[in-house]
Design an enzyme around this catalytic site. Structure first.
Site, PDB file in Angstrom:
ATOM      1  N   HIS A 496     107.495  23.746 -26.647  1.00 51.82           N
ATOM      2  CA  HIS A 496     107.671  21.938 -28.464  1.00 51.82           C
ATOM      3  C   HIS A 496     108.363  21.543 -27.624  1.00 51.82           C
ATOM      4  O   HIS A 496     108.025  20.048 -27.330  1.00 51.82           O
ATOM      5  CB  HIS A 496     107.262  22.827 -29.598  1.00 51.82           C
ATOM      6  CG  HIS A 496     107.098  21.500 -30.461  1.00 51.82           C
ATOM      7  ND1 HIS A 496     105.952  21.925 -30.470  1.00 51.82           N
ATOM      8  CD2 HIS A 496     107.739  21.201 -30.748  1.00 51.82           C
ATOM      9  CE1 HIS A 496     105.994  20.764 -31.655  1.00 51.82           C
ATOM     10  NE2 HIS A 496     107.320  20.056 -31.875  1.00 51.82           N
ATOM     11  N   GLU A 497     110.003  22.037 -27.459  1.00 50.12           N
ATOM     12  CA  GLU A 497     110.817  20.376 -27.364  1.00 50.12           C
ATOM     13  C   GLU A 497     110.802  20.031 -26.021  1.00 50.12           C
ATOM     14  O   GLU A 497     111.068  19.098 -25.874  1.00 50.12           O
ATOM     15  CB  GLU A 497     112.697  21.055 -27.495  1.00 50.12           C
ATOM     16  CG  GLU A 497     112.542  21.845 -29.492  1.00 50.12           C
ATOM     17  CD  GLU A 497     112.266  20.639 -30.487  1.00 50.12           C
ATOM     18  OE1 GLU A 497     112.580  19.635 -30.020  1.00 50.12           O
ATOM     19  OE2 GLU A 497     110.784  21.143 -31.944  1.00 50.12           O
ATOM     20  N   HIS A 500     108.864  17.814 -26.442  1.00 51.71           N
ATOM     21  CA  HIS A 500     109.346  16.207 -26.734  1.00 51.71           C
ATOM     22  C   HIS A 500     110.087  15.402 -25.390  1.00 51.71           C
ATOM     23  O   HIS A 500     109.706  14.112 -25.328  1.00 51.71           O
ATOM     24  CB  HIS A 500     110.158  16.381 -27.387  1.00 51.71           C
ATOM     25  CG  HIS A 500     109.232  16.809 -28.650  1.00 51.71           C
ATOM     26  ND1 HIS A 500     108.057  16.101 -29.325  1.00 51.71           N
ATOM     27  CD2 HIS A 500     109.408  17.706 -29.617  1.00 51.71           C
ATOM     28  CE1 HIS A 500     107.980  16.467 -30.629  1.00 51.71           C
ATOM     29  NE2 HIS A 500     108.169  17.484 -30.853  1.00 51.71           N
TER      30      HIS A 500
END
Length: 704
Positions: A496-497, A500
């Site tokens: 998920h990170e 980003h």
């Protein structure tokens, strides 16, 4: 950690991929990891200048404070120059351009000062970083309140000079930010806004202090904590009668509600947790709501919810409430079925004892243990750090047309840190850099997150500043020859990170204001939540996994299927709970003189399918985000989940490695950043307006 392949190795790997599909993916992933283990210790020690890298990562404590003062002095100089422009001579080049270029030039310098508080091993450097942030933040607050600069910016806006769409949006944002601070108001009203703002800050700090200083605990015998892991109990203090002291802290309460087999213990614990600090914090919450309503009305809004939402995707509070009602209604049937299953489980275990809200977590976990063959301690052995990172890079490279390469000859703040470049695969253009600081250290920031170090921007002479990101985590390093292993939720979290990071690096906005992490908060999580889904699909999971004693052995197919089912286990009930809190938050900030307790009780009964609220439950205690941090915006996570599901189901689920769709997503969502209306971007990707239908259908089709 991983050092990337040579260009020749990459060429062979990509040819193999084109020929043999998933089998080749596995072979390539294994080769990448083997290369990583072999090369990790072969870094050259002499750092060299890295093209386009303006952020400083090696500053001493005195250098940090000196740079902070230089940043403030330069900022004051530019703002003073803009404010001195005669009103009849304002132009883009003497008003807007200096402010935009100041932001672009100073962003990496500011981050050079402040990011060290999260990662440095030196106490002096961390202290200097905190002090630098305090000084810079105080100066920035003064800049936002400069009436003289606002007057000049407003005069330029009134000229109606023709500009490109991004420059026009930048001007609109400048004016909006000044006016949200009251610069368009009379001096008396601005003073009142400042007074209200200071009161809100003071009360918010008191609210947090009350929660942090609350030392309430409950005494339980070992029998009353039956089912709670022995490892956890070892860390609890005992009283003179050998009873366990259980502090009323959210992470502790949540763990016990997950595992404790004794219904009365769960009820007692949830009851006390739901009342914590109620006597002091409920009045503070009420006062905060009143003050925020007053502040919003001074700024020209009917209530605080409209003030908070106006600059975000929904635009109005009524739109948020309509969204929450629609999603709640769409989940009711499946949530009712889920609740019946849990009630039956409790009836079998505990007889006729009524099912309460405090039983949800325990019986969801019980069902999952019975239905899914998931031993997470065993699954962990398939996720060594190097294998996971290798798989992540491979997925993002292939999906978004990228090439990721390690930059060994750079300055680092710790020997564990790595720097990578990201290039466009077809043109070989440098898109940006990212640092990885993943290994556990004392005094380091404790959560996995992404920090913007340098934002994308385009200078007036046409030169592009490339973005630089930092990914921080706290992964245990190798122990007794066993590599650091990710728990499966950590795999999802790091994936998920990293989403980003790639969103950040693929941004092509011309203004720093719209680049990096500076996007609409309601859009910010959507790309990462779309991409999280790859962690639950068999093909990507095979790339992300490899048994720690033989990394060529990926996770088993049956485990992949169980993880996919687990992803949406009792999702309707979980989202219903989130809707309850988001509705409460939105209503108190869009209505005057609400009885908070009665409102929460009413919503609880309505949204949670008749499950009774625990007697005396205090909404200020069980849901503090309404008071601090997410006031009037608690809907945002659900908003992102719903529209991320729409994109994934509609555009990616049937072809996870579709680079055509990946490039479309990169160009239409990653690239514009905050320079384009979020709803336009999503509609462009979908070919229609976003909808809640895919989200609701997916929950109904994937849940129990």
């Amino acid at each position: 950690m991983e050092a990337r392949q040579s260009n020749m190795e990459r060429s062979k790997s990509r040819s193999l991929l084109a020929l043999t599909g998933v089998a080749a993916l596995l072979a390539v992933a294994a080769n990448l990891v083997i290369s990583a283990f072999a090369s990790r210790n072969n870094r050259r020690k002499s750092p060299k200048a890295i093209p386009g890298l303006n952020v400083r990562v090696d500053l001493s404590a005195p250098e940090i404070l000196k740079l902070a003062d230089q940043i403030i002095a330069k900022s004051k100089q530019v703002h003073d120059a803009v404010s001195s422009v005669p009103l009849d001579r304002v132009t883009y080049s003497n008003v807007i351009q200096p402010l935009a270029e100041l932001e672009a030039q100073q962003f990496p310098l500011v981050q050079s000062c402040v990011f060290q508080k999260m990662v440095s091993t030196s106490g002096d450097v961390r202290k200097a970083s905190i002090e630098a942030e305090r000084r810079i933040t105080a100066h920035q607050s003064l800049c936002h309140d400069r009436e003289d600069v606002y007057r000049i910016v407003k005069a330029f806006a009134a000229k109606g000079e023709m500009m490109n769409p991004e420059a026009t949006l930048y001007l609109e944002c400048l004016v909006r930010d000044f006016e949200r601070n009251g610069m368009h108001l009379s001096s008396a009203k601005r003073k009142e806004m400042l007074r209200l703002r200071n009161q809100i800050v003071e009360l918010s700090a008191q609210y947090v202090q009350n929660l942090n200083s609350d030392m309430t605990f409950i005494l339980f015998s070992e029998a009353e904590l039956l089912g709670v892991p022995a490892e956890f109990l070892k860390n609890l203090e005992k009283d003179d009668n050998f009873k366990f002291k259980v502090p009323i802290r959210s992470h502790i309460v949540s763990l016990i509600l997950d595992f404790c087999k004794i219904g009365e213990t769960r009820k007692t614990l949830a009851d006390v947790y739901g009342k914590r600090c109620g006597d002091v914090n409920l009045p503070i919450l009420k006062k905060l709501v009143q003050l925020r309503h007053k502040y919003a009305r001074l700024a020209g809004f009917q209530h605080y919810a409209d003030y908070a939402v106006n600059a975000r995707m929904p635009k109005t509070s009524s739109q948020v409430l309509e969204f929450l009602e629609d999603v709640s209604h769409s989940l009711t049937d499946i949530a009712t079925k889920e609740l019946q299953i849990l009630k039956e489980l409790k009836r079998i275990d505990e007889g006729d004892a009524p099912f309460g809200i405090e039983d949800l977590q325990y019986y969801v976990k019980r069902y999952e243990e019975q239905q899914f063959d998931l031993d997470f301690s065993e699954i962990k052995k398939y996720f060594p750090l190097e294998v996971v990172l290798s798989g992540i890079y491979k997925i993002f490279e292939d999906l978004f047309g990228l090439r990721i390469e390690e930059m060994p000859d750079a300055d680092f703040w710790h020997s564990d840190v790595q720097l990578f470049s990201v290039l466009d695969l077809s043109s070989n253009e440098l898109l940006g850099y990212f640092y990885l600081d993943l290994h556990k250290r004392e005094e380091k920031y404790g959560h996995t997150c992404v920090v913007a170090l340098q934002n994308s921007s385009l200078s007036s002479n046409g030169l592009r500043q490339v973005p630089v990101a930092l990914l921080i985590s706290q992964i245990h390093s190798e122990v007794s020859g066993c590599p650091g292993l990710f728990r499966f939720p950590q795999v999802v979290n790091i994936f998920h990170e990293f989403s980003h990071v790639i969103h950040f690096i693929c941004n092509r906005a011309s203004f720093t204001r719209f680049s990096g992490l500076f996007v609409d908060p309601d859009l910010f999580e959507i790309p990462a939540q779309v991409l999280e889904n790859w962690c639950y699909e068999e093909g990507p999971l095979k790339l992300l996994s490899g048994f720690y004693q033989d990394i060529t052995t990926p996770i088993k197919e049956e485990t992949c299927k169980s993880l996919q089912k687990w992803q949406h286990s009792f999702a309707a009930l979980k989202f219903k709970r989130e809707i309850l809190y988001a509705m409460f938050d939105q209503i108190i900030y869009s209505t005057e003189n609400v009885d908070f307790t009665e409102l929460f009780k009413h919503l609880h009964d309505k949204v949670m399918l008749g499950l009774p609220m625990l007697e005396g439950r205090n909404p200020a205690s069980c849901f503090p985000r309404s008071a601090i941090g997410s006031e009037a915006t608690c809907y945002s996570r659900l908003w992102s989940e719903v529209f991320a599901a729409d994109i994934f189901v509609s555009k990616f689920r049937d072809n996870l490695f579709n680079q055509h769709m990946g490039m479309k997503f990169r160009n239409k969502v990653f690239s514009p950043g905050g320079a384009r209306a979020p709803m336009e971007m999503l509609s462009d990707v979908l070919g229609r307006d976003p909808s809640i239908k895919a989200f609701a259908d997916r929950i109904a089709g994937s849940s129990i």
